[in-house]
Each structure stands twice: as structure tokens, then as C-alpha cells.
Write a protein that holds these residues in place. Structure first.
Motif, short mmCIF file in Angstrom:
data_model
loop_
_atom_site.label_atom_id
_atom_site.label_comp_id
_atom_site.label_asym_id
_atom_site.label_seq_id
_atom_site.Cartn_x
_atom_site.Cartn_y
_atom_site.Cartn_z
N PRO A 1 0.81 -1.21 0.00
CA PRO A 1 0.00 0.00 0.00
C PRO A 1 0.85 1.26 0.00
O PRO A 1 1.94 1.30 0.58
CB PRO A 1 -0.78 -0.12 1.31
N TYR B 1 -2.05 1.26 -4.59
CA TYR B 1 -1.19 0.12 -4.26
C TYR B 1 -0.14 -0.06 -5.36
O TYR B 1 -0.43 0.08 -6.56
CB TYR B 1 -2.02 -1.16 -4.14
N THR C 1 -7.20 -0.65 -2.91
CA THR C 1 -7.34 -1.56 -1.78
C THR C 1 -6.63 -2.86 -2.13
O THR C 1 -6.38 -3.17 -3.31
CB THR C 1 -8.81 -1.90 -1.45
N ALA C 2 -6.32 -3.65 -1.10
CA ALA C 2 -5.71 -4.96 -1.33
C ALA C 2 -6.64 -5.85 -2.14
O ALA C 2 -6.18 -6.65 -2.96
CB ALA C 2 -5.35 -5.60 0.01
N GLU C 3 -7.93 -5.72 -1.90
CA GLU C 3 -8.89 -6.54 -2.64
C GLU C 3 -8.86 -6.23 -4.13
O GLU C 3 -9.00 -7.13 -4.97
CB GLU C 3 -10.30 -6.33 -2.08
N ARG D 1 -6.05 -8.19 -5.56
CA ARG D 1 -6.40 -9.61 -5.68
C ARG D 1 -7.36 -9.82 -6.85
O ARG D 1 -7.26 -10.81 -7.59
CB ARG D 1 -7.00 -10.12 -4.38
N VAL E 1 0.49 -10.03 -1.12
CA VAL E 1 -0.21 -8.74 -1.06
C VAL E 1 -0.20 -8.27 0.39
O VAL E 1 -0.79 -8.89 1.26
CB VAL E 1 -1.66 -8.85 -1.58
N ASP F 1 -1.50 -5.88 3.02
CA ASP F 1 -2.72 -5.08 3.17
C ASP F 1 -2.47 -3.91 4.11
O ASP F 1 -2.01 -4.10 5.23
CB ASP F 1 -3.85 -5.96 3.71
N GLY G 1 -5.07 -1.30 4.16
CA GLY G 1 -6.31 -0.54 4.10
C GLY G 1 -6.43 0.24 2.80
O GLY G 1 -5.62 0.08 1.88
#
Length: 342
Positions: A27, A32, A152-154, A157, A171, A173, A175
Motif C-alpha cells: 500500500p 497500491y 485496496t488490497a482486494e 487480488r 499482497v 494489506d 487498508g
């Protein structure tokens, strides 16, 4: 930024992976990044492969707050030191003459190098842990080349999936990114002959830079260094994008619907709730930037024929946002005319 919990075990794991030549998504306050050891040509090559990025398109080297900038740059002019003092750690990348020992792969083969010090606490923890704070992490945005950047990390992914063959090893994370659009990029590699040159606008505005340097940065010339995220088409969702003036937005949605097309709308001032999908955005530039990429990703998953974005103000505070929207819509130029004519 908001308080962020730092998982030091995760940070240490990420640092060890980077030191082993692996790729780690991490992040920053902007977006990211997809990180690799900036002094490991093989790791940099893997970044390009994972992203599908042209080999001549440079990356940005991220360094810890205590880093010696002269390790990466052959020359650090007074203008660079003034901007570093004013804006680092923060969303500002400086293009400087590359030190001879730094791999040319990090700069797309150029004699310049892009360097920045992020303000995100997790990014700083990682950079301090990696090589004892003496290294640099090459980190373009952690997405496929040209796509919407992840905040975001999502998002990371979603972009790279959980495929065991993925080159993205981990990854980290931290936030949601606070700024939401990529850093401002200023070229100082030719400052003696060209002055400061703005290669990419971001949250740090032209006015803020001018206040430090005493003169506004110039626009890029034909010989300006290539820099990350400056191609005409970039930051684009898969659904075509068109910017529309506020006063034309409702009529455009209706005309599309009458022609049998579904519009997903991102608006600021005039609620457009009769569309196939819609999202309201802030009137504040910083909050709008924070939400922009998430909004584009959301609308991209609504099975619409086009994403309509209410045109944003042309003031300095919105320059970075307008730059991203222009690039996101570049490959969709003329989409409304084509839909109306079909």
C-alpha cells in the motif's frame, strides 16, 4: 492519514520476499504498488511481465524517509531538495539523473530515474525493513497495464487473482489508499536547461509546486523523459468511458436508454438515478480523488454499455483528477456518437 495498524510480521515477511527477488503488492497513500527490488534486474523484469507493461515504460523507485537520495541520483539539484523538504514523505515523484550503478531497467532504459518517499505508514515500515532501509522498491501500480489502479488490497487480488502461477507472490494489506490517484511527477533531470517540468499532475498541485520553486513547472516538451502513467490511454476500465457536462447528463442517459443502451453514471452535482447504475461523488476534490478508482471499478462491473462521468471543474485542485479521467476515456473517444448512430 487515518490511523493504520501495522502488522510487523506481515511487513517482515513482505521484506524478506522482496529481498529474495519476489514481487510484493504494497500500500501507499496514492495507490497500491507492485513492488520488486529496484536493484534486481530480474525482479524488475518480472514486474513488467506481471503487468504486461512495455519494457520502455519506467517505474518509480520508493525509498524510506531516511534514504540517501544521492544513492539513486547522479545529481540532486537545489530544486529537488526544496521539493523534498516541502512534500516528502508524500505523493510527489521526482525525475532525476540516474546514478550509474542503478539498473537501467528501472527507468525504461533512460538515463533518468523516478524516486519518491511514500507517506503511508505500512509502506514506510516495509521500506525501513527491506535491506535495513538502504534499498529501494520499484513499484508501479499493482494492476494490469493501462487498467484502473488499485486502492485496496482486494482490488489487487481481483486484478491478479489467486492463480498459483501469478508472479505476485504476496499482497501486503494496508487498508484503503488515502489519496486515491497516483503521485505528481516533476522532471528535474534537465533543470539547468529546461527548469522544472510537470510530467503528471496529482494531489500536489502546480500552484503548490510554484510556491516552493518560485516559478510554475513547465509543460512537457518532446524531449521530456518518459514517466510512469503518462501514456494517452491509461487508468481505463473495460467499459467505455465518456465525460459529459452536468447540464447534458440527464438527456444523454435518456437518449442512450431510448436507443437501447445502458449507462452507468458517476455524478457530482445533479443526481442521475434513472440510469442503469449510478454513484454520487463528493464536491471536494480530495475526497473525489480518493473515491474515483473505486467508483470506476464498481461501475465497470455493472454490465453497462458506457460509463458516463459528469465533467469536473477545471481548477488547479482538479488537475490530477481531470488528467486521470481524460486518459481513462481516451480509447473511448467518440463512443456516444457511435452508440447514437448504431
Amino acid at each position: 492519514m487515518a490511523t493504520v495498524q501495522i502488522d510487523m510480521e506481515a511487513v517482515k515477511l513482505a521484506a524478506r520476499k522482496l529481498e529474495a527477488g519476489k514481487l510484493v503488492a504494497f500500500p501507499t497513500e496514492t495507490v497500491y504498488g507492485l513492488g520488486g527490488d529496484a536493484e534486481n534486474a530480474a525482479a524488475i523484469a518480472d514486474i513488467y511481465t506481471a503487468k504486461g507493461r512495455p519494457a520502455n515504460h519506467p517505474v518509480i523507485v520508493h525509498v524510506a524517509p531516511e534514504a540517501d537520495i544521492s544513492y539513486w541520483a547522479a545529481d540532486v539539484p537545489a530544486e529537488a531538495r526544496a521539493l523534498i523538504k516541502a512534500f516528502w514523505p508524500g505523493p510527489l515523484t521526482l525525475i532525476l539523473k540516474r546514478a550509474a550503478h542503478v539498473p537501467a531497467a528501472a527507468s525504461g532504459g533512460q538515463d533518468s530515474i523516478g524516486v519518491r518517499c511514500p507517506s503511508h505508514p505500512v509502506a514506510q515500515a516495509l521500506l525501513r525493513e527491506f535491506k535495513g532501509g538502504k534499498g529501494g522498491v520499484a513499484g508501479p501500480s499493482a494492476n494490469k497495464f493501462g487498467h484502473v489502479s488499485p486502492t485496496t488490497a482486494e482490488h489487487v487480488r481481483d486484478e491478479f487473482g489467486s492463480d498459483a502461477d501469478s508472479l505476485v507472490d504476496y499482497v501486503l494489506d494496508g487498508g484503503a489508499s488515502e489519496v486515491g490517484i497516483e503521485s505528481t511527477i516533476v522532471d528535474l533531470s534537465r533543470v539547468a536547461t529546461h527548469g522544472a517540468v510537470l510530467l503528471r499532475p496529482g494531489q500536489i498541485s502546480v500552484d503548490q509546486i510554484a510556491a516552493v520553486l518560485g516559478v510554475a513547472p513547465r509543460s512537457p516538451d518532446a524531449a521530456a523523459p518518459r514517466a510512469s502513467g503518462t501514456l494517452d490511454a491509461h487508468y481505463a476500465p473495460r467499459t467505455p468511458v465518456a465525460q459529459v457536462p452536468a447540464e447534458q447528463l440527464a438527456d444523454t442517459v435518456k437518449k442512450l436508454a431510448d436507443a437501447g443502451y445502458k449507462a452507468a453514471v458517476i455524478y457530482r452535482t445533479i443526481p442521475i438515478t434513472a440510469s442503469h447504475a449510478f454513484m454520487a461523488m463528493s464536491l471536494d476534490a480530495d475526497q473525489y480523488a480518493h473515491d474515483l478508482y473505486a467508483a470506476l471499478r464498481d461501475m465497470d462491473h455493472r454490465n453497462a454499455d458506457v460509463i458516463l462521468v459528469e465533467a469536473t471543474p477545471s481548477t488547479s485542485a482538479w488537475q490530477g483528477i481531470n488528467d486521470r479521467l481524460r486518459r481513462a476515456a481516451f480509447d473511448s473517444t467518440g463512443i456516444l456518437s457511435r452508440l447514437f448512430a448504431s
